[in-house]
Design an enzyme around this catalytic site. Sequence first.
Site, mmCIF file in Angstrom:
data_model
loop_
_atom_site.group_PDB
_atom_site.id
_atom_site.type_symbol
_atom_site.label_atom_id
_atom_site.label_comp_id
_atom_site.label_asym_id
_atom_site.label_seq_id
_atom_site.Cartn_x
_atom_site.Cartn_y
_atom_site.Cartn_z
ATOM 1 N N LYS A 20 1.609 3.174 -10.960
ATOM 2 C CA LYS A 20 0.692 2.775 -9.933
ATOM 3 C C LYS A 20 -0.015 1.434 -10.142
ATOM 4 O O LYS A 20 -0.363 0.975 -11.089
ATOM 5 C CB LYS A 20 -0.487 3.940 -9.968
ATOM 6 C CG LYS A 20 -1.709 3.783 -8.939
ATOM 7 C CD LYS A 20 -2.591 4.727 -9.044
ATOM 8 C CE LYS A 20 -3.546 4.870 -7.976
ATOM 9 N NZ LYS A 20 -4.469 6.113 -7.994
ATOM 10 N N SER B 166 -5.042 8.781 -3.595
ATOM 11 C CA SER B 166 -4.727 7.471 -3.313
ATOM 12 C C SER B 166 -3.246 6.943 -4.177
ATOM 13 O O SER B 166 -2.894 5.767 -4.001
ATOM 14 C CB SER B 166 -5.561 6.569 -4.050
ATOM 15 O OG SER B 166 -5.841 6.777 -5.688
ATOM 16 N N SER C 161 -6.403 12.100 -6.655
ATOM 17 C CA SER C 161 -5.540 11.167 -6.297
ATOM 18 C C SER C 161 -3.935 11.268 -7.078
ATOM 19 O O SER C 161 -3.082 10.513 -6.704
ATOM 20 C CB SER C 161 -6.078 9.908 -6.552
ATOM 21 O OG SER C 161 -6.496 9.555 -5.426
#
Length: 486
Positions: A78, A153, A177
């Site tokens: 990420k 997210s 997330s």
Amino acid sequence: MSIEFDSIQTLREALDGKAISATELTKHFLSRIDQLDPSLNSYITVEHERALSTAAAIDKKLMAGERATLLGIPIAEKDIFCTEGVRTTAGSKMLAEYRPPFDSTATANLAAAGVIRLGKCNLDEFAMGSSNENSYFGAVKNPWNQERVPGGSSGGSAAAVAGGLCVAATGTDTGGSIRQPSAFCGLTGIKPTYGRVSRWGMIAFASSLDQAGPMARSAADAALLLEAMAGPDEKDSSCLTVSVDPYSTLIRQPLEGMRIGIVRSLLAEGLSESIAEAFEDCRKGLEKLGATFVEIELMHHHHSVGAYYVIAPAEASANLARYDGVRFGYRCEDPADLQDLYLRSRNEGFGDEVKRRILVGTFALSAGYYDAYYKQAQRVRRLIQGDFLQAFDQVDMILTPTTPTTAFSLGENTEDPVAMYLQDIYTISANLAGLPAISFPAGMSLGLPIGLQLVGPHLKEATLLSCVHQFQQVTDWHHQHPRNWA
Ligand code: GLN
């Protein structure tokens, strides 16, 4: 070359048995990224050259007989984990050109374990969102249905794993997330106990809630990654000093005798029918494996979204104060004076949702309102945690849905922030209480994956992983792939 893999274990055997080289494996994923990611948009940065040179070095090690569980496994990170010399954006214009001079501990731990990093995945700006539509780098599409969101997210990480553009990925979870995008994309994702994985070098959203973890195809794969990521770290004072359990061994624990809690009130209104059915099927499946179910209450659970959306923005407003256009990050053109520099850099550098959170958070912390909002929310947080601790006197873990619906359409909730926030209704309480929680695939509805969640006591990641692993021995939801997967 088409590579079918169903687990890190099978790739491990192929690499060790020289059926494939790390370079071939890396090229396979890089070419899939080149071919498929223009439509998914799951990566912000693809590290072609670096990945291939790491792979070449690893091939030498493999040739020399070196062996390690993750040696040569291509993953994605990420884009909120700092990576030395490689741009780290947090999905924001503010950090669009930021190249950190250091690696996050989680990233460094994975690199030390021998993974190959293919690139950095798209995300909601500063991890604020539930659909990945808040990224400066554009929305991500769900590989199961490109008109749907992948969740957020960590939506880029989820889409990249589900789309077969990497073996597994890292995510971060402040209010859901890791788990919500895992649910939307048919993956197994675990948010560990707060402090299990170091937050050093992970760009901060809400420091008392943020936690990193893996997103993978199965509990077995997630266990291998978490084992490498987790552990004490002197650089993060909130990181736990206890040693890491051998998750990949402990996943074989049988389910027999485990008591699992069910909260009836969480299965009432707002939950889609197909998820309620999948929940029932899963419950029966776990019973067959030897678990018993106990009805429990979480009295204050319905206050978790409200408490979270005060605490998280409050902490975000403090954390994001560092982006002032002076030290690092975006700076506006030709500022007239210092005030203008601050105002315009922040105005131009942050997106709408981030600004909304900064405003809400600053308000909640302001002198006249601190007691009424922030302090009150912290008290509610304590009650929510207390409910869980009490429940864990009776049960080993709690089964809930991960999300109220399957993946929604792009644009469906963008005009209504509260509807978007309500997406997090099942996930947020684990963050408020600092508890480990895992989402795993447990059904399909109209071609979209359904995810369910298990929440456990502090540091009982192994219990959650083993429960899901046993479930995955008798189901094949985690083996289903979207079209185009190879
Ligand atoms: N959807 C939640 C939010 O927008 C959670 C985000 C997260 O876990 N990073 O705050």
